[in-house]
Design an enzyme around this catalytic site. Structure first.
Site, PDB file in Angstrom:
ATOM      1  CG  ASP A   1      -2.290   0.629   0.895  1.00  0.00           C
ATOM      2  OD1 ASP A   1      -2.315   1.875   0.886  1.00  0.00           O
ATOM      3  OD2 ASP A   1      -3.312  -0.063   0.659  1.00  0.00           O
ATOM      4  CG  ASP A   2       0.318   6.090   0.684  1.00  0.00           C
ATOM      5  OD1 ASP A   2       1.284   6.339  -0.048  1.00  0.00           O
ATOM      6  OD2 ASP A   2      -0.493   6.957   1.061  1.00  0.00           O
TER       7      ASP A   2
ATOM      8  CE  LYS B   1      -6.040   0.692  -1.434  1.00  0.00           C
ATOM      9  NZ  LYS B   1      -5.975   0.323  -0.013  1.00  0.00           N
TER      10      LYS B   1
ATOM     11  CG  ASP C   1      -6.353   5.799  -1.965  1.00  0.00           C
ATOM     12  OD1 ASP C   1      -7.544   6.148  -1.911  1.00  0.00           O
ATOM     13  OD2 ASP C   1      -5.723   5.393  -0.983  1.00  0.00           O
TER      14      ASP C   1
ATOM     15  NE  ARG D   1     -12.917   0.657  -0.042  1.00  0.00           N
ATOM     16  CZ  ARG D   1     -12.089   1.513   0.559  1.00  0.00           C
ATOM     17  NH1 ARG D   1     -10.797   1.436   0.355  1.00  0.00           N
ATOM     18  NH2 ARG D   1     -12.558   2.435   1.387  1.00  0.00           N
TER      19      ARG D   1
ATOM     20  CG  ASP E   1     -10.626   4.224   4.061  1.00  0.00           C
ATOM     21  OD1 ASP E   1     -10.993   4.061   2.885  1.00  0.00           O
ATOM     22  OD2 ASP E   1      -9.573   4.798   4.385  1.00  0.00           O
TER      23      ASP E   1
END
Ligand SMILES: *[C@@H]1O[C@H](CO)[C@@H](O)[C@H](O)[C@H]1NC(C)=O
Ligand SMILES: *[C@@H]1O[C@H](CO)[C@@H](O)[C@H](O)[C@H]1NC(C)=O
Ligand SMILES: *[C@@H]1O[C@H](CO)[C@@H](O)[C@H](O)[C@H]1NC(C)=O
Ligand SMILES: *[C@@H]1O[C@H](CO)[C@@H](O)[C@H](O)[C@H]1NC(C)=O
Ligand SMILES: *[C@@H]1O[C@H](CO)[C@@H](O)[C@H](O)[C@H]1NC(C)=O
Ligand SMILES: *[C@@H]1O[C@H](CO)[C@@H](O)[C@H](O)[C@H]1NC(C)=O
Ligand SMILES: *[C@@H]1O[C@H](CO)[C@@H](O)[C@H](O)[C@H]1NC(C)=O
Ligand SMILES: *[C@@H]1O[C@H](CO)[C@@H](O)[C@H](O)[C@H]1NC(C)=O
Ligand SMILES: *[C@@H]1O[C@H](CO)[C@@H](O)[C@H](O)[C@H]1NC(C)=O
Length: 518
Positions: free
Chosen positions: A94-95, A169, A171, A227, A231
């Protein structure tokens, strides 16, 4: 994922400045249609992800604390625990992995966290039979304020392809106000979709725009999952003002700190917009992170599987408890997720009866038709005490389209055998034995001949579809009864638990009589 308040404020300004999301009415009117594909002709836009992706993502447990060893040690543990062979094969970083761009504009991985670079990680993962997922944002920064890919789409996609990345992924932070209508969001996310395609490398494209601008209406033409809410956080049903919406459709402020029950109920109105190649992503799993009870995690995992949500383990696999391994490795539940029907469940009823912390305390019946004609039912008790719950044949099989029809569905005239999908859950001692068994590979010794301890099912050797054809008990669970024509299934479901049942029709006697005539 949303990492900073600042990014939230930026997004909020963008939303308020834009037009209210123009929700497309065409799709909602027939939203309880399951068999009919709502978006006609829809299928995977790039041929990938015909059933939901499975794997692990570091965010929920580690946030920005990422490193080469975290990814590789986790992958190794997933092989050894049999999770890879249950289908969890993507390791998604992830980030917070990059430190900026170099003079030519290419992203630079953090050399302290990733001393051997990203291609090295991809190679190691591939040699273990795993795949590598990468993260960025369709904005000028990622949520953690690292460089984003807006305006750098092709250059970044090319770089990831050169590293042999298999998954992105993507965002939604710092999007420069490029949101507010489905068209604006589509255009922004489509640039990366096209860039990935241009690299020629197959990569799963996982949209993470938190359900903004109703991606379930348009993203299937450019992405493999999207999504559908703000979250997740590790709570079963606790309301939180930072996650204000109770419906996915037209939610202008998805936020974060959304509970399992909040996200689950948002699926009801959009279930028809889950399809092979495009899955509504209910967010990464929290199983193992400590905020919920065992039975609450069972509900979380079961309902994510039931809805064909991507299943990304979101906990520290290296410290996984036997109980949590037992939840994540139930092949009878995973088989629902990986069913070729690639659909989500319908909520047949929902009653608020026994107040809990939400002040409501609901019970609900969700059902779903599977590819081989089996039917799965989930009797969900999110209320505050044990409930005797009923599912009648009418409730299970009638849907709004057939309710007024002259012919009743033939399912009502059949006898259905009922299989409890949690009956064969690994015991504490079986799961401990798997966790404590001798490690198989060792990153440094890929040639070891030791094999991992088998869990109940190996989907690498036998696909879920073949296992079902063979009536494998690991996938069927245990037969616990049957429902006669027009009958009712009754089960006592404890507080914050779910009864998960696969129903299989017995061959009809009518057929047998006809056979005898010939
Ligand atoms: C909904 O479905 C019905 C029956 O299949 C069809 O006649 C109708 O046109 C559909 N409505 C919309 C808005 O697509
Ligand atoms: C970061 O993660 C490692 C495990 O990968 C752990 O040992 C360490 O304590 C974590 N650091 C922080 C600050 O959480
Ligand atoms: C920038 O990064 C790219 C990709 O890693 C590399 O090929 C290139 O040599 C780098 N350029 C400079 C000026 O460092
Ligand atoms: C690119 O798009 C074309 C047309 O949709 C498709 O056939 C092809 O498989 C895609 N390639 C990749 C690498 O995604
Ligand atoms: C839920 O049940 C527990 C006992 O199991 C009780 O202590 C609690 O007050 C109940 N909560 C509500 C909101 O009624
Ligand atoms: C289940 O059925 C029984 C008998 O018809 C009824 O008393 C009970 O209230 C029902 N339970 C629920 C949760 O609807
Ligand atoms: C694994 O085996 C191959 C062929 O037998 C050999 O070339 C390679 O060096 C071995 N690798 C390790 C890490 O032992
Ligand atoms: C699953 O089967 C594959 C191929 O037969 C084998 O390599 C692997 O070790 C098996 N996994 C487990 C957990 O037994
Ligand atoms: C599986 O069970 C069904 C009945 O539920 C039966 O018709 C079928 O023949 C069985 N298949 C195998 C391979 O045993």
């Amino acid at each position: 994922m949303i990492a900073s308040i600042i990014s939230l404020l930026v997004a909020a300004v963008a939303l308020l400045g834009g037009q209210a999301a123009a929700y497309n009415r065409r799709f909602i009117e027939n939203s309880s249609d399951t068999e009919q594909v709502i978006i006609s002709g829809a299928s995977s836009f790039n041929g990938l992800n015909l059933v939901p992706q499975m794997g692990w993502n570091n965010w929920n447990a580690f946030q920005c604390n990422v490193s080469e060893s975290l990814l590789l040690d986790t992958a190794e543990a997933m092989v050894n625990f049999g999770l890879k062979d249950l289908g969890y094969n993507y390791i998604v970083l992830d980030d917070c992995w990059s430190i900026g761009r170099n003079e030519s504009g290419y992203l630079i991985p953090n050399p302290l966290k990733f001393p051997n670079g990203m291609k090295y990680i991809a190679d190691k993962l591939h040699s273990m039979g795993m795949k590598f997922g990468m993260y960025s944002s369709a904005g000028v920064f990622t949520c953690g304020r690292y460089p984003g890919s807006l305006g750098f789409e092709q250059q970044d996609a090319d770089l990831w392809a050169s590293w042999d990345v298999d998954y992105l992924k993507y965002d939604n932070c710092f999007n420069q106000g490029q949101s507010g209508t489905p068209q604006i969001s589509f255009n922004r996310y489509n640039v990366m979709s096209q860039a990935i395609n241009k690299t020629g490398r197959p990569m799963i494209y996982s949209l993470c725009n938190w359900g903004n601008d109703d991606p379930y209406d348009w993203a299937y033409t450019i992405a493999n999952s999207g999504r559908m809410s703000g979250d997740i956080y590790d709570q079963f049903n606790r309301p939180d003002s930072r996650c204000p919406c109770t419906e996915a459709v037209g939610c202008a402020w998805p936020g974060f700190h959304c509970s399992v029950m909040n996200i689950l109920n948002k699926m009801a109105a959009i279930q028809s917009r889950t399809m092979s190649g495009y899955f509504n992503d209910m967010d990464m799993l929290e199983v193992g992170n400590g905020g919920q009870s065992d039975s609450e995690y069972v509900v979380h995992f079961s309902m994510w599987a039931m809805h064909s949500s991507p299943l990304l383990i979101g906990t520290n696999v290296l410290t996984l408890s036997p109980a949590n391994l037992a939840i994540l490795s139930n092949p009878a539940i995973i088989a629902l997720n990986q069913d070729p029907s690639a659909s989500a469940a319908i909520r047949k009823w929902q009653y608020f009866i026994d107040p809990d912390e939400t002040g409501q305390g609901e019970i609900a019946l969700w059902t779903r038709r599977l590819a081989n004609g089996d039917q799965v039912i989930a009797l969900l008790n999110a209320a505050n005490s044990t409930m005797k719950m009923n599912a009648t044949m009418n409730e299970i099989f009638l849907d709004p389209r057939t309710a007024g029809a002259y012919h009743e569905p033939e399912e009502l005239r059949k006898t259905w055998d009922v299989y409890d999908l949690w009956a064969n859950r690994l015991s504490e001692s079986e799961a401990s034995a798997i966790i404590n068994s001798t490690p198989m590979i060792g990153i440094t010794n890929m040639n070891s001949t030791k094999t991992p301890r088998a869990t109940r099912y190996n989907a690498t050797t036998t696909s879920y579809a073949d296992g079902l054809k063979n009536n494998d008990t690991a996938l069927l669970g245990q037969k616990v009864g049957s429902i006669e024509p027009r009958g009712t299934w009754v089960a006592e479901i404890p507080r914050h638990s779910v009864g998960m049942y696969r129903l299989r029709a017995r061959p009809t006697t009518r057929m047998r009589k006809r056979d005898e005539l010939y």
